[in-house]
Design an enzyme around this catalytic site. Structure first.
Site, PDB file in Angstrom:
ATOM      1  N   ALA A  19       0.801  -1.222   0.000  1.00 16.28           N
ATOM      2  CA  ALA A  19       0.000   0.000   0.000  1.00 16.28           C
ATOM      3  C   ALA A  19       0.835   1.275   0.000  1.00 16.28           C
ATOM      4  CB  ALA A  19      -0.932  -0.007   1.212  1.00 16.28           C
ATOM      5  N   GLY A  20       2.152   1.135   0.009  1.00 13.51           N
ATOM      6  CA  GLY A  20       2.983   2.341   0.000  1.00 13.51           C
ATOM      7  C   GLY A  20       2.768   3.213   1.225  1.00 13.51           C
ATOM      8  N   SER A  22       4.644   3.508   4.005  1.00 15.25           N
ATOM      9  CA  SER A  22       5.783   3.877   4.851  1.00 15.25           C
ATOM     10  C   SER A  22       6.736   4.839   4.156  1.00 15.25           C
ATOM     11  CB  SER A  22       6.541   2.621   5.282  1.00 15.25           C
ATOM     12  OG  SER A  22       5.904   2.012   6.363  1.00 15.25           O
ATOM     13  N   GLY A  24       9.694   6.983   3.479  1.00 15.24           N
ATOM     14  CA  GLY A  24      11.044   6.828   4.028  1.00 15.24           C
ATOM     15  C   GLY A  24      11.547   5.396   3.889  1.00 15.24           C
ATOM     16  N   ASN A 110       9.881  -4.820  15.356  1.00 17.28           N
ATOM     17  CA  ASN A 110       9.281  -3.559  15.791  1.00 17.28           C
ATOM     18  C   ASN A 110       8.166  -3.769  16.812  1.00 17.28           C
ATOM     19  OD1 ASN A 110       9.442  -3.240  12.368  1.00 17.28           O
ATOM     20  ND2 ASN A 110      10.842  -2.081  13.676  1.00 17.28           N
ATOM     21  N   HIS A 137      -0.532   3.250  10.314  1.00 18.16           N
ATOM     22  CA  HIS A 137      -0.853   1.825  10.148  1.00 18.16           C
ATOM     23  C   HIS A 137      -0.102   0.953  11.145  1.00 18.16           C
ATOM     24  CE1 HIS A 137       2.888   1.872   7.781  1.00 18.16           C
ATOM     25  NE2 HIS A 137       2.878   0.556   7.740  1.00 18.16           N
ATOM     26  N   GLU A 174      10.464   2.409  17.946  1.00 20.00           N
ATOM     27  CA  GLU A 174      10.298   1.371  16.920  1.00 20.00           C
ATOM     28  C   GLU A 174      10.795   0.005  17.390  1.00 20.00           C
ATOM     29  OE1 GLU A 174       9.146   2.052  13.407  1.00 20.00           O
ATOM     30  OE2 GLU A 174       8.313   3.823  14.384  1.00 20.00           O
ATOM     31  N   HIS A 248      15.281   2.159   9.727  1.00 19.12           N
ATOM     32  CA  HIS A 248      15.576   1.572  11.043  1.00 19.12           C
ATOM     33  C   HIS A 248      17.063   1.236  11.073  1.00 19.12           C
ATOM     34  CE1 HIS A 248      11.188  -0.092  11.384  1.00 19.12           C
ATOM     35  NE2 HIS A 248      11.301   0.992  12.123  1.00 19.12           N
ATOM     36  N   ASP A 250      18.354  -1.449  11.945  1.00 21.04           N
ATOM     37  CA  ASP A 250      18.631  -2.830  11.512  1.00 21.04           C
ATOM     38  C   ASP A 250      18.694  -2.978   9.989  1.00 21.04           C
ATOM     39  OD1 ASP A 250      15.939  -2.934  10.782  1.00 21.04           O
ATOM     40  OD2 ASP A 250      15.398  -4.548  12.167  1.00 21.04           O
ATOM     41  N   ASN A 359       8.064  -4.973   0.897  1.00 22.70           N
ATOM     42  CA  ASN A 359       7.563  -3.929   1.792  1.00 22.70           C
ATOM     43  C   ASN A 359       8.665  -3.442   2.742  1.00 22.70           C
ATOM     44  OD1 ASN A 359       5.037  -2.780   1.505  1.00 22.70           O
ATOM     45  ND2 ASN A 359       3.958  -4.512   2.406  1.00 22.70           N
ATOM     46  N   CYS A 365      13.969  -8.114  10.253  1.00 24.86           N
ATOM     47  CA  CYS A 365      12.701  -7.438  10.578  1.00 24.86           C
ATOM     48  C   CYS A 365      11.654  -8.436  11.053  1.00 24.86           C
ATOM     49  CB  CYS A 365      12.135  -6.737   9.351  1.00 24.86           C
ATOM     50  SG  CYS A 365      13.143  -5.377   8.767  1.00 24.86           S
TER      51      CYS A 365
HETATM   52  N1  LIG Z   1      11.195  -3.618   9.976  1.00 17.81           N
HETATM   53  C1  LIG Z   1      10.594  -3.553   8.668  1.00 17.81           C
HETATM   54  C2  LIG Z   1       9.361  -2.748   8.707  1.00 17.81           C
HETATM   55  C3  LIG Z   1       8.746  -2.541   7.365  1.00 17.81           C
HETATM   56  C4  LIG Z   1       7.472  -1.755   7.440  1.00 17.81           C
HETATM   57  N2  LIG Z   1       6.848  -1.690   6.136  1.00 17.81           N
HETATM   58  C5  LIG Z   1       5.580  -1.305   5.975  1.00 17.81           C
HETATM   59  O1  LIG Z   1       4.867  -1.045   6.914  1.00 17.81           O
HETATM   60  C6  LIG Z   1       5.058  -1.205   4.550  1.00 17.81           C
HETATM   61  C7  LIG Z   1       3.564  -1.378   4.448  1.00 17.81           C
HETATM   62  C8  LIG Z   1       3.042  -0.969   3.103  1.00 17.81           C
HETATM   63  O2  LIG Z   1       3.538  -0.026   2.517  1.00 17.81           O
HETATM   64  O3  LIG Z   1       2.059  -1.607   2.650  1.00 17.81           O
HETATM   65  C9  LIG Z   1       7.749  -0.358   7.975  1.00 17.81           C
HETATM   66  O4  LIG Z   1       8.082   0.521   7.180  1.00 17.81           O
HETATM   67  O5  LIG Z   1       7.657  -0.170   9.184  1.00 17.81           O
END
Ligand SMILES: NCCC[C@H](NC(=O)CCC(=O)O)C(=O)O
Length: 441
Positions: A19-20, A22, A24, A110, A137, A174, A248, A250, A359, A365
């Site tokens: 879903a885009g 995040s 960064g 996280n 989210h 986080e 992050h 990591d 993602n 992770c």
């Molecule tokens: N430790 C890895 C975490 C990845 C996580 N991605 C997301 O939530 C992407 C979800 C989306 O774009 O559909 C984040 O960025 O926190």
């Protein structure tokens, strides 16, 4: 007392999609609206758990969350029956339905920050749930994460599970993705290195992308977890690498016992940080990767640092990598040279985690490291420990309930809500969790 590290991996949920959400996290942005395969995602995760359990590493599982999160949507004013809530959100604000449907709780690095009993002033294992304040989210994960962790670490004689820090940017936290523990034997006191992206009171910040973790949050987590103050180091992540997609720590560093494997640009004032570690960690070994061998961009694209560094009983270590790091010629060459040179890492294990990787979530992770001594291990809910039988059971459960194709439009299907609840109801029985999900209360 003899202690081992147990890796608790997140089981991918039924609504895994792209879903885009995040900003960064460049993989998240890049794969927005692509078709996902939740069934494959869950199976890829299970295969990693099984392979590591088979190789002799202690392995457990953390269940997914209920999605779509109807409670979160109701708070935003969508009302009526649960089906109507979904339908209204889809018509009025599809991006909010997407956020409320994210399977992001799979990335359990996280979920919380863990303090082993050897480091805690009261001799208990502490887990502080992460508030994940930077992303809507993800912030909604915290209450159910707390209930799930209590259902797993339920014996209060050994474990203290703490609620997330207050949900404000000043305390953006986080979890373990910004936390390293270094030292000798797992059961001996270690040094906890908390890595933050910004300080609420000022200082350097990234220019493009958000710094999700604050120093104030890291300090609070260390207090809540009762970490012995003599065993603490706080270090700032290099803001320039956050701007290149290192959302992050990591994504750019991994540690295990006396070893820190990181990029040379991971930390601000890196040599000071390494100097402090050298002074406090007996036998400390930094494996710093120079930019002229692996650029930060290559690190973000291949996730070689988002690896699991695991100890065998003989002191040697295995690096668990995503296949993207093998597909990149320069990175793979570097990794093979690393294994050939004089350090404890003597094996590379590669996994196909493509669904999660798209993602922004690699091997590290997907897991929460929990150091446990024998008594503590016996106090964990035994139903979540990975073995042949649980692997078979969960594989069958995934095959039965998961779809192999999901787009944003599918999130509006009221049948998806029912499928999810039916599957999770069954899972709570399989894993002896009790009533942990909102629909069960
Ligand atoms: N430790 C890895 C975490 C990845 C996580 N991605 C997301 O939530 C992407 C979800 C989306 O774009 O559909 C984040 O960025 O926190």
């Amino acid at each position: 007392m003899k202690a081992r590290e147990v890796n608790f991996d997140g089981l991918v949920g039924l609504t895994h999609h792209y879903a885009g959400l995040s900003f960064g996290n460049e993989a998240s942005t890049k794969h927005r609206y692509q078709v996902s395969n939740p069934k494959l995602a869950a199976l890829q995760g299970l295969r990693k758990m099984k392979a590591l359990a088979d190789a002799g590493f202690a392995q457990a599982v953390i269940p997914p969350q209920e999605r779509p999160g109807i409670e979160a949507l109701r708070l935003l004013g969508f009302n009526g029956t649960d089906e109507q809530v979904v339908e209204k959100a889809w018509r009025q604000a599809p991006h909010l339905l997407s956020a409320a449907s994210s399977a992001s709780s799979m990335w359990v690095a996280n979920a919380a920050t863990v303090c082993p009993s050897a480091d805690a002033l009261d001799g208990k294992v502490h887990l502080t749930v992460a508030n994940l304040n930077n992303k809507f989210h993800r912030a909604s994960e915290a209450p159910t994460t707390e209930r799930l962790l209590r259902a797993i670490f339920r014996d209060e004689a050994h474990f203290s599970v703490h609620p997330a820090l207050p949900q404000v940017a000043m305390f953006g936290d986080e979890g373990a993705a910004n936390h390293n523990r270094l030292g000798g034997d797992y059961g001996e006191p270690g040094i906890q290195l908390f890595v933050y992206g910004r300080e609420e009171s000022g200082g350097l910040i990234p220019a493009r992308y958000p710094a999700r973790q604050t120093l104030e949050a890291s300090q609070a987590v260390a207090r809540v977890n009762q970490v012995n103050p003599k065993q603490l180091i706080f270090a700032q992540q290099n803001p320039a690498v956050i701007d290149q997609g290192v959302f992050h720590n990591d994504v750019i560093a991994v540690s295990n016992q006396q070893v820190l494997f990181c990029h040379e640009q991971a930390f601000l004032h890196q040599q000071d940080v390494l100097g402090e570690l050298r002074a406090k960690v007996p036998g400390f070994m930094a494996l710093e990767v120079p930019a002229n061998q692996v650029s930060v961009q290559d690190a973000v694209e291949t996730y070689l640092f988002n690896s699991q560094l695991l100890s065998r009983d003989d002191g040697s270590m295995v690096l668990v990598l995503p296949q993207e790091s093998r597909q990149h010629e320069g990175v793979w060459r570097y990794l093979n040279a690393l294994v050939a040179s004089d350090n404890p890492i003597n094996e590379l294990k590669v996994f196909d985690l493509r669904e999660s990787m798209a993602n922004g979530g690699g091997p590290a992770c997907l897991r929460l490291r929990v150091v446990l001594n024998d008594a503590e291990r016996q106090a964990v809910n035994p139903a979540v420990m990975m073995n042949d039988a649980l692997f078979e059971t969960l594989t069958r459960w995934v095959e039965k309930h998961y779809r192999d194709r999901l787009t944003q439009a599918d999130l509006a299907d009221p049948q998806l809500l029912r499928e999810g609840r039916e599957a999770l109801e069954e899972l709570t029985h399989l894993l002896h969790l009790g009533s942990v999900y909102p629909f069960q209360r």
